[in-house]
Motif scaffolding. Structure first.
Motif, PDB file in Angstrom:
ATOM      1  N   LEU A 148      -3.782  11.714  -4.455  1.00  0.00           N
ATOM      2  CA  LEU A 148      -4.170  12.257  -3.154  1.00  0.00           C
ATOM      3  C   LEU A 148      -3.291  13.441  -2.765  1.00  0.00           C
ATOM      4  O   LEU A 148      -3.774  14.447  -2.243  1.00  0.00           O
ATOM      5  CB  LEU A 148      -4.092  11.171  -2.085  1.00  0.00           C
ATOM      6  N   GLN A 149      -1.993  13.324  -3.036  1.00  0.00           N
ATOM      7  CA  GLN A 149      -1.105  14.444  -2.712  1.00  0.00           C
ATOM      8  C   GLN A 149      -1.521  15.699  -3.459  1.00  0.00           C
ATOM      9  O   GLN A 149      -1.597  16.796  -2.895  1.00  0.00           O
ATOM     10  CB  GLN A 149       0.331  14.113  -3.129  1.00  0.00           C
ATOM     11  N   ALA A 170      -0.080   4.089  -0.810  1.00  0.00           N
ATOM     12  CA  ALA A 170      -0.860   5.263  -0.420  1.00  0.00           C
ATOM     13  C   ALA A 170      -1.026   5.340   1.092  1.00  0.00           C
ATOM     14  O   ALA A 170      -1.760   6.179   1.598  1.00  0.00           O
ATOM     15  CB  ALA A 170      -2.228   5.234  -1.102  1.00  0.00           C
ATOM     16  N   LEU A 184      -2.478   6.272  -6.861  1.00  0.00           N
ATOM     17  CA  LEU A 184      -3.419   6.873  -5.928  1.00  0.00           C
ATOM     18  C   LEU A 184      -2.732   7.885  -5.022  1.00  0.00           C
ATOM     19  O   LEU A 184      -3.265   8.958  -4.728  1.00  0.00           O
ATOM     20  CB  LEU A 184      -4.018   5.757  -5.081  1.00  0.00           C
ATOM     21  N   SER A 185      -1.519   7.551  -4.585  1.00  0.00           N
ATOM     22  CA  SER A 185      -0.825   8.460  -3.669  1.00  0.00           C
ATOM     23  C   SER A 185      -0.482   9.766  -4.387  1.00  0.00           C
ATOM     24  O   SER A 185      -0.583  10.846  -3.797  1.00  0.00           O
ATOM     25  CB  SER A 185       0.411   7.789  -3.079  1.00  0.00           C
ATOM     26  N   ASN A 187       0.810  -1.206   0.000  1.00  0.00           N
ATOM     27  CA  ASN A 187       0.000   0.000   0.000  1.00  0.00           C
ATOM     28  C   ASN A 187       0.848   1.263   0.000  1.00  0.00           C
ATOM     29  O   ASN A 187       1.207   1.797   1.041  1.00  0.00           O
ATOM     30  CB  ASN A 187      -0.907  -0.032   1.230  1.00  0.00           C
ATOM     31  N   THR A 230      -1.757   1.770  -6.050  1.00  0.00           N
ATOM     32  CA  THR A 230      -1.711   2.635  -4.878  1.00  0.00           C
ATOM     33  C   THR A 230      -0.678   3.741  -5.053  1.00  0.00           C
ATOM     34  O   THR A 230      -0.810   4.816  -4.479  1.00  0.00           O
ATOM     35  CB  THR A 230      -1.403   1.835  -3.601  1.00  0.00           C
ATOM     36  N   TRP A 231       0.327   3.491  -5.858  1.00  0.00           N
ATOM     37  CA  TRP A 231       1.311   4.549  -6.148  1.00  0.00           C
ATOM     38  C   TRP A 231       0.630   5.676  -6.907  1.00  0.00           C
ATOM     39  O   TRP A 231       0.773   6.857  -6.584  1.00  0.00           O
ATOM     40  CB  TRP A 231       2.477   3.969  -6.946  1.00  0.00           C
ATOM     41  N   GLU A 245      -0.309   8.627   2.575  1.00  0.00           N
ATOM     42  CA  GLU A 245      -1.338   9.633   2.304  1.00  0.00           C
ATOM     43  C   GLU A 245      -2.511   9.501   3.259  1.00  0.00           C
ATOM     44  O   GLU A 245      -3.206  10.462   3.544  1.00  0.00           O
ATOM     45  CB  GLU A 245      -1.789   9.550   0.848  1.00  0.00           C
TER      46      GLU A 245
END
Lengths: 392, 552, 430
Positions: B364-365, B289, B360-361, B287, B357-358, B292
């Motif tokens: 989100l950032q 993320a 996604l991170s 994960n 998830t990368w 985050e």
């Protein structure tokens, strides 16, 4: 290559290429001829003129493509997920950077004939021992292979011998590049700290800013990519390659069959690291700087992303992914500077969910489906149905 | 130990003394003029003149001096531009309400452009503080007296000896008494009388304080021709002995301090990693993320505090108690959404969860950057988390870190309880151990997966609340913890919560024990290399899971 | 600027950039064609925290200039790219701006490494870069104008102040920094300066930490111990951006007040403090060429314009923003004087340009490409602003080459005749 990877004799090299490989090599050959020609021969106002800016940019992409191929070799064919390949790339880059630094000679701002500028203003009085020899191109070229190779060999020897696998391996390879990142940030290390090495003047006597030199570096990158691809292809289509894939799909079983798994892994891992080193060495003169940022774990993760986007376990797919993702980054950071991360992040998620075999995997599946072949029968052992022992 | 007093200060004292002797008991007109003159100097003089004026004012013993100097130290003393009136300013809805320092009467309300603030920099405030120090030795508040005693101790000002002895005779509070004794001994160290000096050294030897160490060490300094700063041999012998004893105690304390700092760093690592121990360790999702989720928790804290600031400023101290469940819910909900939206399509392909998830991170950032802006956001500390327990040995246990250690242990214990004692925990363990079998037994694995991921993310969110107290609340917050978190989980042994606990604390302590010798950077590199080598010895981490689950 | 507005602007920018990229025909400068101004600041990654504000301030300045009728009768157009805190990407984007976007000038970079990365590109393509951040000096490029402070405009005055009676008469020094070139060089200069002023090496403690260092317990305890030797001690902090918040939090919690051990920082300004509960930090110092709290009509107008542009009255202004303000206005004047945006003509016209500082007085561009600016020292107040406790009587000339480093003290930077050189011991033409 070593005995293990030598072709079994009667299969000529070109016969070992798949369709994608043919396309890749043809494109590279065409580009290696056309790009320099259009850059150097066409007048700048001609619509066919390729600006130098693009030559260096695409040269950089080719280096990334070679790096992606090197990662695909270990990940796609041997199931070793490296989160630290950026370290080998950066080490190769530093070896080249040190050579270019020494080539500056007394043209630095302080005019010291021996010491690079950053050593002068940090008050060093002599060249550290590990900088000796880098004034020779041959030595530096050797180091481009040896330094990443040795690190990979030692690291791999320790890890594979004690059967560190799966995520454990991934995370300690990440720890390795992280440790190197911190180490290279230290100014006491003598590699220029955070600023790294920059302000290079020339390579082998040719001015790095000249169009001709840039075109030559582009061609060198294309040749390196083609060569790297062929070496990988040779390895994976030989008997050696079959064992690699057996390891990927069932490491314990392969071991029980009597293969010395760790030796196979060690060899492919070391070769891959050396290729990454070469990619780094070609990258540095084209972008003009090498600094510890290249060691950052995020960069290594990005390489994995390129391979996955392009298509794991196909080699040419990895090369395509390396070029495409980086082209996207170049384009979006200019065209949509404030939302490009949404686009890039969204792309990664979309590829993972919708194109699990990457772009080329999905394309070839579609192509084969159209030609009416049963997928199961023809599917290359590109990506295993499940990751097997890779993660658990 | 040479006594370091500003030369201007000495002069002024002498001057003030003379003035004081000459003064008649009643306040004469001349004295009043003198006083006004000093006040004017305070406002307009250069640095040396101002310091002299402060000393002279203190010496008058006038009751108007203390509030005036306190106001100056607090930057509340103003000079009115039109007539040069010196006044204390108080914030008022309409502007600044001025109170004349000479008469104590109100002098009207002005705007900030009409007055000049009388500059008092650090140095000036230090001088005011020590000038006020002797005046506050008899203050009814014990904390003020303690501070006054510390000030006298540090200044080693002989002039304060009489006041100190008077105060000492009247002092009832033990801690303040000790501080006064220490201050008295420190002053006597500079006395002419060797007997007094010996007595002082003996009195000081019972304290464990780096300041005293340097005072004593100064006695033993030899100048070029070999004479000691301390001429009396008996005093020197006593000083050497006292110094050794103090040195030993300090070394012990220092090690204890490093271990405490290590535990504190370990608790931060544990908090950051514990959520990952579930999403990664238990569920096998790489994960990326996770960081985050921690960031979301920190931003939730910011939003909650913002609401408190706007609507309930009086209850600000309780904001964290609201922020903790809020962060859990926000990050947990985000976790459930991520699991249902992305992760569930990827079971059986754990490495691909890394890519998704990368991505996604990154999203989100950038999302947080767009919504909250790229700069740091201010998360305040409630008053009960500010400050520290100070031991005299120079070791400081800060409250925020103490609370974080406590918080992290509570979260850990709570998580263990959830996994061991609740039906959800049972189902979670069942699904992780054998998904097919769990499904066959009627467990809704999809729901359990979502809740497990939500739980891990929610805990990460709570970690964000704690981290917001010690680190930047910025879009990059998560990135700085993700690598360490993975290392902790892997080092401890994937899938084993106790391993994560042991991993976090051993890494924290190792880091802090190495740091004083190797420096922060090298220390961290050494720890990383040690982890790499350690994994060779134990390829499955500190606490490896045994049995079939490993090979599955 | 609210979110929706931002997105619409982005859409427009994206469409524009897209069409430019597609069209990409070389647009030669013509009457009425916009003058293109490149903005090279990271909008994502670790440096976005500092650099995004500078991008916004540039957009504001350009907007204001356009409202005032543009430049040479032509409108100005901002070309924004995101180098994403990735140093090689800085070089690539710089090349893209100059070669492909054909910008006339670039305002950008924050970290030294990003500047070092783009430097060869600007020199090769003869571009023009305005660099707005305080830095370690030891550089003077023909193609770069340095509008931030050199060490002699920030570090040395700050140390002089702390040494003075007024500043506390510090005799022991802790030089605390993040391990990169700026702190290393600054501390080397400071050590030489301190030695020259009779401070022995025993009384100097020099410590470096990695980027983003967040656990300061040990180092703060060490500082406290170093300070407990009975002599006044001061800390000179060259800690880089992100690591400052945890550092100050630890400092406050361990009860180190500015009266005991003052900390003077060169990288902490209003923007950094905005993310911090500043109450425990009151009295610690920073040295800059600009503080938001300075009360002048120019500054008041600048702050009002900024709040208006960004749509948020809580946003602060800081030193690098003023540097861009000065740099941009000087460039505008130079273009007007030269009557063209052609790099060499503008460069020649830059020398001697004067622009009023926001803090009073006048900034002058010198022939070594550095500014003459006043130096201010401020103490942190409860509200995150600075109380100016000391300032230079006159402007200080920025020194490209430090007098305190032996090999650099012999070098001179002067880009006018007869020197025409950034690092020479003797003039190039005699």
């Amino acid at each position: 290559m070593t005995a293990a990877s030598r072709p079994s004799g009667y299969v000529p090299l070109l016969m070992r290429l798949d369709r994608g490989g043919m396309v890749l090599l043809s494109v590279l050959a065409a580009a290696a001829i056309a790009v320099p020609a259009l850059n150097l021969l066409m007048p700048p106002d001609s619509p066919f003129h390729v600006p130098t800016y693009l030559v260096s940019l695409w040269g950089k992409y080719l280096c990334f493509a070679l790096l992606a191929v090197s990662v695909d070799l270990v990940w796609g064919y041997c199931g070793i997920l490296s989160l630290g390949h950026g370290a080998f790339f950066a080490l190769g880059g530093y070896a080249m950077g040190m050579h270019l630094m020494r080539q500056i000679g007394d043209r630095g701002v302080y005019g010291d004939p021996i010491l690079p500028d950053f050593m002068v203003f940090l008050d060093w009085d002599q060249l550290p021992w590990y900088w000796h020899g880098f004034d020779s191109f041959a030595f530096a070229a050797l180091m481009v292979l040896l330094v990443p190779g040795t690190l990979a060999f030692v690291f791999g020897w320790l890890a594979f011998r004690s059967r560190v696998t799966g995520v454990y391996f991934s995370i300690i390879s990440q720890a390795m590049t992280y440790a190197l990142l911190l180490a290279f940030f230290r100014n006491d290390m003598g590699f220029g700290g955070n600023n790294g090495l920059t302000d290079f003047k020339d390579i082998l006597g040719f001015d790095l800013q000249a169009d001709g030199t840039r075109a030559a570096l582009f061609v060198a990158s294309a040749i390196a990519l083609a060569g790297g691809y062929l070496i990988c292809r040779l390895m994976v289509t030989s008997k050696f390659g079959r064992v690699l894939m057996a390891i990927r799909d069932g490491e314990s079983r392969t071991r029980f069959l009597g293969y010395r798994v760790e030796m196979y892994k060690l060899l492919v891992w070391t070769v891959s690291a050396m290729m990454a080193g070469v990619a780094g060495a070609l990258y540095v003169p084209q972008v003009g700087i090498i600094n510890p940022g290249e060691f950052s774990p995020a960069n290594s993760i990005e390489i994995i992303v390129w391979v996955a986007v392009g298509g794991r376990g196909t080699l040419y797919g990895a090369a395509l992914g390396g070029v495409l993702v980086n082209y996207g980054k170049t384009y979006f950071t200019g065209a949509a500077p404030e939302i490009w991360l949404f686009l890039l992040g969204g792309l990664f998620i979309a590829v993972t969910l919708l194109l699990p075999k990457g772009i080329v995997g999905t394309l070839s599946q579609w192509w084969q489906g159209r030609r009416g072949f049963g997928l199961r029968k023809r599917a290359r052992p590109a990506v295993p149905a499940s990751e097997g022992g890779a993660a658990e | 130990m040479p006594i370091r007093v500003n030369r201007a200060l000495v002069l002024a004292f002498a001057l003030a003394l003379v003035l004081g002797v000459l003064a008649a008991p009643s306040r004469s007109l001349a004295q009043e003029a003198e006083f006004a003159e000093l006040v004017a100097t305070l406002a307009t003089g250069d640095f040396a003149e101002k310091t002299a004026a402060i000393a002279a004012l203190t010496a008058t013993g006038d009751p108007r001096v203390q509030p005036m100097l306190e106001a100056m130290a607090d930057r509340r003393l103003y000079l009115r531009e039109e007539d040069g009136l010196v006044a204390i300013g108080e914030d008022d809805a309409e502007g600044l309400r001025l109170i004349d320092v000479l008469t104590g009467e109100e002098a009207g309300i002005v705007g900030s452009r009409d007055v000049d603030r009388i500059r008092a920099n650090n140095r000036m405030r230090g001088i005011i503080r020590s000038a006020l120090g002797t005046m506050t030795l008899m203050n009814p508040d014990a904390a003020v007296r303690l501070e006054a005693a510390e000030t006298v101790f540090r200044s080693q000002d002989e002039g304060a000896l009489d006041a100190l002895e008077q105060a000492l005779a009247a002092e009832a509070d033990d801690a303040v008494r000790a501080a006064m004794e220490k201050a008295r001994a420190a002053i006597l160290l500079g006395s002419e009388d060797a007997v007094l000096r010996l007595e002082a050294v003996e009195a000081l030897s019972s304290f464990t304080d780096p300041d005293i160490r340097s005072m004593l060490a100064a006695l033993l300094v030899q100048d070029q021709d070999g004479t000691f700063a301390e001429t009396d041999e008996a005093v020197r012998a006593a000083a050497t002995e006292a110094l050794d004893a103090i040195e030993q105690r300090l070394a012990l304390w220092r090690t204890a301090g490093h271990i405490y700092q290590g535990i504190s760093l370990g608790s931060v690592l544990l908090l950051a990693a514990i959520g990952l121990a579930i999403t990664f360790g238990v569920m096998g999702v790489i994960n990326m993320a996770h960081g985050e989720m921690v960031m979301l928790g920190a931003y939730t804290t910011f939003v909650v505090q913002q609401l408190f600031r706007d609507y309930m400023p009086g209850l600000f101290d309780f904001s964290l108690f609201v922020a903790i469940p809020a962060a859990f819910l926000v990050a947990g909900a985000a976790g459930v959404a991520i699991e249902r939206g992305i992760i569930r399509f990827l079971y059986g392909r754990p490495l691909e969860t890394l890519l998704a998830t990368w991505g996604l991170s990154l999203i989100l950032q950038q999302l947080v950057r767009t919504v909250f802006g790229p700069t740091n956001r201010e998360v305040g500390a409630p008053s009960w988390m500010q400050g520290a327990i100070e031991t005299t040995a120079g070791i400081t246990l800060t409250y925020n870190r103490l609370y974080i250690i406590l918080f992290c242990l509570i979260v850990f214990a709570g998580l263990i309880m959830v996994l061991r004692r609740t039906p959800l925990g049972l189902q979670m363990r069942a699904v992780t151990q054998n998904r097919q079998m769990a499904k066959a037994m009627g467990i809704r694995t999809g729901r359990v997966d979502a809740l497990t991921f939500g739980l891990g993310s929610g805990i990460a969110g709570m970690a964000g609340v704690a981290l917001s107290q010690i680190d930047n609340v910025s879009p990059n917050l998560g990135q700085s913890y993700i690598i360490d978190s993975f290392l902790v989980v892997v080092f401890g042994g994937v899938g084993n919560l106790w391993g994560t606990l042991a991993g976090a604390f051993s890494l924290g302590i190792a880091n802090k024990l190495l740091e004083p010798y190797a420096g922060a950077v090298l220390g961290k590199i050494l720890v990383l290399v040690a982890i790499i080598l350690f994994i060779q010895k134990r390829p499955r981490g500190l606490f490896a899971l045994k049995g079939r689950a490993v090979e599955a | 600027m609210d979110l929706f507005d931002r997105i619409t602007r982005l859409g427009a920018a994206a469409a524009l950039a897209g069409s430019v990229a597609l069209g990409s025909a070389a647009a030669t400068a013509q009457e009425g064609d916009p003058i293109r101004v490149g903005i090279l600041h990271s909008l994502s990654g670790t440096m976005a925290i500092s650099e995004t504000t500078l991008k916004d301030v540039m957009l504001m300045l350009i907007e204001e200039q356009n409202e005032a009728g543009g430049l040479l009768g032509r409108p100005l157009e901002a070309v924004v790219v995101d180098p994403a805190s990735d140093w090689p990407l800085f070089a690539e984007k710089a090349r893209e701006l100059i070669e492909q976007e054909e910008v006339d000038v670039v305002f950008g970079c924050w970290t030294s490494v990003s500047r070092k990365s783009v430097l060869p590109v600007f020199e090769e393509l003869n571009g023009l870069l305005f660099y707005p951040v305080q830095y370690e000096g030891e550089e003077s490029s023909r193609n770069v104008f340095y509008t931030g402070a050199a060490p002699n405009q920030q570090a040395i005055p700050a140390v002089e102040y702390l040494m003075s009676d007024e500043g506390g008469g510090a005799e022991r020094w802790v030089l605390l920094g993040t391990d990169y070139v700026y702190p290393r060089t600054t501390n080397r200069i400071l050590r030489a300066f301190l030695n020259a002023n009779g401070v022995s090496d025993d009384d100097i403690m020099e410590t470096y930490t990695p980027f983003g260092h967040s656990d300061w317990q040990t180092i703060v305890a060490e500082v406290q111990e170093f300070a407990s030797q009975g002599l006044p001690t001061a800390v000179v902090s060259t800690i880089n951006g992100d690591a400052n918040v945890p550092f100050y939090k630890e400092l406050a919690n361990q009860g180190i007040s500015a009266e005991d051990i003052p900390v003077v920082a060169f990288s902490v300004g209003e923007e950094e403090l905005a993310g911090l509960d500043t109450e425990p930090l009151v009295g610690h110092l920073a040295a800059w060429n600009y503080f938001m709290s300075v009360d002048t009509p120019e500054n008041e107008a600048f702050i009002a314009g900024w709040h208006d542009f960004i749509g948020d009255d809580a946003r602060v202004t800081n030193d690098p923003m003023e540097a861009h303000y000065i740099g941009f206005n000087m460039w505008v004047q130079a273009v007007e004087q030269a009557g063209s945006t052609e790099v060499d003509a503008v460069r020649q016209a830059m020398y001697g340009q004067t622009v009023p500082n926001l803090t009073g007085g006048v900034a002058v561009m010198n022939t070594n490409h550095h500014l003459s600016k006043p130096v201010l020292i401020g103490e942190i107040l409860e509200d995150g602003q600075f109380d100016v406790v000391w300032e230079t009587d006159d402007v200080v000339v920025g020194d490209a080459w430090s007098d305190f480093i032996p090999e650099s003290s012999v070098l001179t930077a002067d880009w006018t005749y007869p020197w025409v050189c950034g690092n020479c011991e003797t003039p190039r033409f005699q």
